[in-house]
Design a protein around this motif. Structure first.
Motif, PDB file in Angstrom:
ATOM      1  N   ASP A 100       0.811  -1.216   0.000  1.00  0.00           N
ATOM      2  CA  ASP A 100       0.000   0.000   0.000  1.00  0.00           C
ATOM      3  C   ASP A 100       0.843   1.265   0.000  1.00  0.00           C
ATOM      4  O   ASP A 100       0.322   2.354  -0.277  1.00  0.00           O
ATOM      5  N   ARG A 101       2.118   1.145   0.294  1.00  0.00           N
ATOM      6  CA  ARG A 101       3.009   2.302   0.169  1.00  0.00           C
ATOM      7  C   ARG A 101       3.013   2.784  -1.278  1.00  0.00           C
ATOM      8  O   ARG A 101       3.123   3.984  -1.538  1.00  0.00           O
ATOM      9  N   ALA A 102       2.882   1.840  -2.210  1.00  0.00           N
ATOM     10  CA  ALA A 102       2.818   2.182  -3.638  1.00  0.00           C
ATOM     11  C   ALA A 102       1.396   2.458  -4.082  1.00  0.00           C
ATOM     12  O   ALA A 102       1.109   3.473  -4.735  1.00  0.00           O
ATOM     13  N   TYR A 103       0.477   1.574  -3.723  1.00  0.00           N
ATOM     14  CA  TYR A 103      -0.896   1.690  -4.217  1.00  0.00           C
ATOM     15  C   TYR A 103      -1.554   2.995  -3.788  1.00  0.00           C
ATOM     16  O   TYR A 103      -2.366   3.561  -4.521  1.00  0.00           O
ATOM     17  N   SER A 104      -1.215   3.489  -2.606  1.00  0.00           N
ATOM     18  CA  SER A 104      -1.835   4.722  -2.114  1.00  0.00           C
ATOM     19  C   SER A 104      -1.334   5.960  -2.850  1.00  0.00           C
ATOM     20  O   SER A 104      -1.872   7.053  -2.661  1.00  0.00           O
ATOM     21  N   LEU A 105      -0.318   5.803  -3.697  1.00  0.00           N
ATOM     22  CA  LEU A 105       0.230   6.937  -4.446  1.00  0.00           C
ATOM     23  C   LEU A 105      -0.226   6.966  -5.902  1.00  0.00           C
ATOM     24  O   LEU A 105       0.065   7.916  -6.629  1.00  0.00           O
ATOM     25  N   MET A 106      -0.927   5.925  -6.345  1.00  0.00           N
ATOM     26  CA  MET A 106      -1.280   5.839  -7.761  1.00  0.00           C
ATOM     27  C   MET A 106      -2.097   7.038  -8.222  1.00  0.00           C
ATOM     28  O   MET A 106      -1.855   7.592  -9.293  1.00  0.00           O
ATOM     29  N   GLY A 107      -3.095   7.426  -7.448  1.00  0.00           N
ATOM     30  CA  GLY A 107      -3.939   8.544  -7.845  1.00  0.00           C
ATOM     31  C   GLY A 107      -3.171   9.850  -7.910  1.00  0.00           C
ATOM     32  O   GLY A 107      -3.355  10.656  -8.830  1.00  0.00           O
ATOM     33  N   LEU A 108      -2.294  10.076  -6.941  1.00  0.00           N
ATOM     34  CA  LEU A 108      -1.504  11.310  -6.925  1.00  0.00           C
ATOM     35  C   LEU A 108      -0.567  11.395  -8.123  1.00  0.00           C
ATOM     36  O   LEU A 108      -0.262  12.484  -8.607  1.00  0.00           O
ATOM     37  N   LEU A 109      -0.101  10.242  -8.597  1.00  0.00           N
ATOM     38  CA  LEU A 109       0.818  10.207  -9.730  1.00  0.00           C
ATOM     39  C   LEU A 109       0.099   9.964 -11.049  1.00  0.00           C
ATOM     40  O   LEU A 109       0.741   9.882 -12.105  1.00  0.00           O
ATOM     41  N   ASP A 110      -1.224   9.810 -10.983  1.00  0.00           N
ATOM     42  CA  ASP A 110      -2.060   9.636 -12.166  1.00  0.00           C
ATOM     43  C   ASP A 110      -1.660   8.402 -12.980  1.00  0.00           C
ATOM     44  O   ASP A 110      -1.520   8.458 -14.202  1.00  0.00           O
ATOM     45  N   VAL A 111      -1.469   7.282 -12.290  1.00  0.00           N
ATOM     46  CA  VAL A 111      -1.180   6.019 -12.968  1.00  0.00           C
ATOM     47  C   VAL A 111      -2.135   4.947 -12.446  1.00  0.00           C
ATOM     48  O   VAL A 111      -2.713   5.077 -11.361  1.00  0.00           O
ATOM     49  N   ASN A 112      -2.285   3.906 -13.227  1.00  0.00           N
ATOM     50  CA  ASN A 112      -3.102   2.762 -12.830  1.00  0.00           C
ATOM     51  C   ASN A 112      -2.300   1.486 -13.037  1.00  0.00           C
ATOM     52  O   ASN A 112      -1.516   1.373 -13.981  1.00  0.00           O
ATOM     53  N   MET A 113      -2.503   0.534 -12.135  1.00  0.00           N
ATOM     54  CA  MET A 113      -1.853  -0.761 -12.282  1.00  0.00           C
ATOM     55  C   MET A 113      -2.584  -1.775 -11.421  1.00  0.00           C
ATOM     56  O   MET A 113      -3.272  -1.406 -10.458  1.00  0.00           O
ATOM     57  N   PRO A 114      -2.477  -3.059 -11.755  1.00  0.00           N
ATOM     58  CA  PRO A 114      -3.188  -4.084 -10.983  1.00  0.00           C
ATOM     59  C   PRO A 114      -2.592  -4.277  -9.599  1.00  0.00           C
ATOM     60  O   PRO A 114      -1.400  -4.022  -9.379  1.00  0.00           O
ATOM     61  N   MET A 115      -3.435  -4.727  -8.655  1.00  0.00           N
ATOM     62  CA  MET A 115      -2.991  -4.989  -7.289  1.00  0.00           C
ATOM     63  C   MET A 115      -2.436  -6.418  -7.213  1.00  0.00           C
ATOM     64  O   MET A 115      -3.060  -7.359  -7.709  1.00  0.00           O
ATOM     65  N   LEU A 116      -1.290  -6.559  -6.599  1.00  0.00           N
ATOM     66  CA  LEU A 116      -0.686  -7.880  -6.416  1.00  0.00           C
ATOM     67  C   LEU A 116      -0.196  -7.989  -4.972  1.00  0.00           C
ATOM     68  O   LEU A 116       1.015  -7.950  -4.713  1.00  0.00           O
ATOM     69  N   TYR A 117      -1.111  -8.097  -4.033  1.00  0.00           N
ATOM     70  CA  TYR A 117      -0.697  -8.191  -2.630  1.00  0.00           C
ATOM     71  C   TYR A 117       0.146  -9.451  -2.441  1.00  0.00           C
ATOM     72  O   TYR A 117      -0.210 -10.537  -2.895  1.00  0.00           O
ATOM     73  N   GLY A 118       1.272  -9.270  -1.783  1.00  0.00           N
ATOM     74  CA  GLY A 118       2.245 -10.341  -1.631  1.00  0.00           C
ATOM     75  C   GLY A 118       3.532 -10.043  -2.371  1.00  0.00           C
ATOM     76  O   GLY A 118       4.555 -10.690  -2.129  1.00  0.00           O
ATOM     77  N   GLU A 119       3.522  -9.008  -3.231  1.00  0.00           N
ATOM     78  CA  GLU A 119       4.731  -8.688  -3.998  1.00  0.00           C
ATOM     79  C   GLU A 119       5.713  -7.829  -3.212  1.00  0.00           C
ATOM     80  O   GLU A 119       6.842  -7.617  -3.650  1.00  0.00           O
ATOM     81  N   GLY A 120       5.316  -7.321  -2.062  1.00  0.00           N
ATOM     82  CA  GLY A 120       6.238  -6.547  -1.224  1.00  0.00           C
ATOM     83  C   GLY A 120       6.687  -5.265  -1.893  1.00  0.00           C
ATOM     84  O   GLY A 120       5.911  -4.556  -2.533  1.00  0.00           O
ATOM     85  N   LYS A 121       7.991  -4.961  -1.769  1.00  0.00           N
ATOM     86  CA  LYS A 121       8.521  -3.694  -2.280  1.00  0.00           C
ATOM     87  C   LYS A 121       8.492  -3.626  -3.804  1.00  0.00           C
ATOM     88  O   LYS A 121       8.666  -2.538  -4.387  1.00  0.00           O
ATOM     89  N   LYS A 122       8.262  -4.751  -4.475  1.00  0.00           N
ATOM     90  CA  LYS A 122       8.167  -4.715  -5.937  1.00  0.00           C
ATOM     91  C   LYS A 122       7.009  -3.844  -6.394  1.00  0.00           C
ATOM     92  O   LYS A 122       7.010  -3.343  -7.521  1.00  0.00           O
ATOM     93  N   ALA A 123       6.013  -3.671  -5.539  1.00  0.00           N
ATOM     94  CA  ALA A 123       4.887  -2.804  -5.889  1.00  0.00           C
ATOM     95  C   ALA A 123       5.372  -1.382  -6.138  1.00  0.00           C
ATOM     96  O   ALA A 123       4.920  -0.707  -7.076  1.00  0.00           O
ATOM     97  N   PHE A 124       6.299  -0.904  -5.313  1.00  0.00           N
ATOM     98  CA  PHE A 124       6.819   0.452  -5.492  1.00  0.00           C
ATOM     99  C   PHE A 124       7.705   0.528  -6.721  1.00  0.00           C
ATOM    100  O   PHE A 124       7.749   1.560  -7.400  1.00  0.00           O
ATOM    101  N   HIS A 125       8.413  -0.544  -7.034  1.00  0.00           N
ATOM    102  CA  HIS A 125       9.195  -0.585  -8.271  1.00  0.00           C
ATOM    103  C   HIS A 125       8.258  -0.493  -9.481  1.00  0.00           C
ATOM    104  O   HIS A 125       8.523   0.258 -10.426  1.00  0.00           O
ATOM    105  N   ARG A 126       7.168  -1.264  -9.467  1.00  0.00           N
ATOM    106  CA  ARG A 126       6.214  -1.227 -10.589  1.00  0.00           C
ATOM    107  C   ARG A 126       5.607   0.164 -10.748  1.00  0.00           C
ATOM    108  O   ARG A 126       5.406   0.647 -11.860  1.00  0.00           O
ATOM    109  N   LEU A 127       5.302   0.797  -9.617  1.00  0.00           N
ATOM    110  CA  LEU A 127       4.733   2.137  -9.664  1.00  0.00           C
ATOM    111  C   LEU A 127       5.679   3.099 -10.384  1.00  0.00           C
ATOM    112  O   LEU A 127       5.258   3.883 -11.244  1.00  0.00           O
ATOM    113  N   GLN A 128       6.963   3.042 -10.054  1.00  0.00           N
ATOM    114  CA  GLN A 128       7.931   3.945 -10.684  1.00  0.00           C
ATOM    115  C   GLN A 128       8.061   3.673 -12.182  1.00  0.00           C
ATOM    116  O   GLN A 128       8.188   4.603 -12.988  1.00  0.00           O
TER     117      GLN A 128
END
Length: 595
Positions: free
Chosen positions: A234-262
């Protein structure tokens, strides 16, 4: 759910149902308290709050009327239910028929619905007529305007430390704050100055939103640096709207979520500030070019992008002749596609003095209008460039405008454990009175990607000999380097001298690692001899495992000035067979065996 629908609480229906339950009257089981509405046309209120205790979920709020009395009463006594009820009362008072509350308006049993809701959430808050920000830990009848760590663990109400509430504060144009008793204590516009002090979000963003003068990516990331979430993703998912991006949720991926966001941000925007994380040197680790967490952007609160013309003019002519400057219309300045090899990008690179594969890269952004462009360190490994630990550079040569591949894929990092036996040299009058960083003064320590190097300084007051031994790790490759010719007298060693030596060794980490790795690939035991005037220092390393190193340091008189190569030599010794259960005290015998 369709792209423009959300499940909303029917305020009137829920309040009427609650009144019937309280008066013990018959409750209609078919009364609908949740309905789908179009968020683009429906006027609704929305709740922003901190999840505490036991919240009320979708199936519980829907099936409340059908439950046995005991279960129904248990739910109605929860703080989470009272919060929904009080929100409905406030919405009714303000004239709204519909209310959205995340705890019960999303059926989290459906991963598809949860993913769609999270991707839509910023828009939902943005489209709301009013957002009720419920500060459950504020007891006073006025908004807290001063930091108070006695009342609040983080100095401010907990709502300001959570990841999701950042977008819930920025997205709605109308945010009303309420205390624990649901008393109004202020609104976002009148409190904008105080909110900027608390959150770091500029006042003009709080009053006008992100649609106008939009900050750079690094600055937006910095707003989340000190916030926390229950799930690391959620450190990544909670920033998607602020950064105007969309991506699927993959709970269990850990810090890779923030990598995908970038990576999603990079695909959409030409904003190199995304690489400026930890530009101040704090907490930099050697590895892929992407940050592991928003906290790495803590130093970017004032970051701004530079106009290409201003950026190019800021480059000193002695570093890059004007004739070699690219044009501002040059596409190379504005594109950096993502490939399977890495992020393909043109960068200005300045070699670090004395290092053949460490560079300082200039980025078109700065931390204030009067400061030069931000720079970060990159190291070259196997034709790809990686982010590496910060050091005080000594520029050498000419700035190069070069196409490189920045590695964004995760690399395997193994911590390196060292156990040092220096008893043989301390018995000969040497002492180790200093280490850099100082926390590694002990003889058993572990190096990580954020602490990749330790230097121990040894001296002998009687003979005047002094030397430094660096212990490092580089992408899982462990290395040791001995330097006998130090540029300072032992008695004058200060922290600045130690840091300079640290920077010198850190800059040459890739070549030190290659040198020792070559010897270690041939044999499990490595020995290096170093000349110390009429003394020879012998360093023996036994790799007891891929992550564990035993190191033995010895000195002996060599008045004949025998040849010393200062290079590592591998010995193909069956360590286990010759020295069963080898440990650090056995290394001494092994060095004589291999001599």
């Amino acid at each position: 759910m369709n792209p423009y629908s959300m499940r909303l609480i029917n305020v009137k229906a829920l309040l009427e149902r609650e009144e019937l339950i309280k008066t013990r009257e018959q409750v209609g089981c078919r009364a609908k308290v949740l309905e789908f509405c179009d968020d683009e046309v429906t006027k609704y209120a929305i709740l922003s709050h901190r999840w505490i205790g036991q919240e009320v979920e979708h199936d519980e709020i829907v099936g409340l009327a059908k439950m046995h009395k005991e279960k129904r009463d248990e739910i109605r006594q929860r703080d989470g239910y009272r919060k929904i009820l009080d929100s409905c009362k406030q919405a009714k008072k303000d004239g709204y028929e519909w209310l959205w509350v995340d705890t019960c308006c999303i059926d989290k049993r459906s991963s598809a619905e949860l993913s769609e809701a999270i991707n839509s959430m910023y828009r939902w808050y943005e489209n709301a007529q009013v957002c009720y920000a419920y500060l459950h830990d504020v007891l006073d009848s006025s908004f807290p305007v001063t930091w108070n760590n006695e009342r609040y663990p983080n100095g401010w109400p907990e709502w300001f430390s959570r990841g999701w509430t950042l977008q819930e504060m920025i997205a709605p144009s109308n945010v009303q704050f309420f205390n624990k008793k649901w008393q109004a204590i202020g609104d976002k516009r009148t409190l904008a100055g105080t909110l900027e002090e608390i959150t770091g979000v500029p006042e003009h963003i709080l009053t006008d939103g992100l649609s106008g003068d939009r900050p750079c990516i690094a600055q937006i990331m910095s707003w989340a640096a000190n916030r926390t979430t229950t799930r690391v993703e959620d450190r990544a998912y909670s920033l998607m709207g602020l950064l105007d991006v969309n991506m699927p949720m993959l709970y269990g991926e850990g810090k890779k979520a923030f990598h995908r966001l970038q990576l999603e941000v990079i695909r959409m925007l030409n904003d190199q500030s995304i690489f400026a994380w930890s530009w101040d040197g704090e907490g930099v680790r050697t590895g892929n070019i992407l940050a592991d967490d928003p906290s790495a952007f803590r130093c970017c609160s004032k970051m701004k992008l530079m106009d290409p013309d201003i950026f190019l003019k800021s480059i000193p002519s002695w570093l890059l002749p004007e004739a070699e400057l690219p044009s501002t219309e040059d596409d190379r300045l504005g594109t950096f596609p993502i490939t399977n090899r890495g992020i393909q990008i043109w960068l200005f690179l300045l070699p670090i003095d004395g290092a053949d594969s460490v560079f300082r890269a200039w980025l078109p952004c700065h931390s204030s209008s009067w400061r030069p462009p931000v720079t970060i360190n990159l190291c070259l490994r196997e034709s790809n460039y990686y982010r590496c630990a910060e050091l005080d550079p000594y520029p050498e040569g000419i700035l190069q405008f070069r196409q490189v591949y920045l590695r964004y894929q995760d690399t395997s990092h193994h911590n390196a454990a060292f156990e040092i036996d220096d008893s043989a040299i301390t018995e000969n009058g040497f002492i180790c009175s200093s280490a850099y960083p100082a926390k590694f003064i002990v003889n058993t320590f572990i190096l990580t990607s954020t602490d990749p190097l330790c230097i121990k300084f040894y001296s002998n007051d009687e003979t005047g000999h002094c030397f430094a031994v660096g212990f490092g790790q580089f992408f899982g490759k462990h290395w040791i380097h001995v330097k006998s010719a130090l540029p300072f007298a032992w008695g004058s060693l200060c922290e600045e001298d130690a840091r300079k030596e640290y920077n010198n060794m850190l800059a040459k980490t890739p070549e030190y690692a290659r040198s020792m790795d070559k010897a270690r690939s041939e044999a499990p035991v490595c020995i290096m001899r170093t000349r110390l005037d009429q003394l020879t220092l012998r360093t023996c390393v036994v790799g007891r495992s891929s992550r564990d190193n035993g190191v033995k340091l010895e000195v002996f008189w060599d008045p004949g000035f025998g040849y010393v190569s200062d290079e590592w030599t591998g010995f193909d010794v069956d360590v286990g067979g010759i020295f069963p259960g080898l440990h650090i005290t056995s290394v001494s015998a092994l060095t004589y065996y291999c001599s």
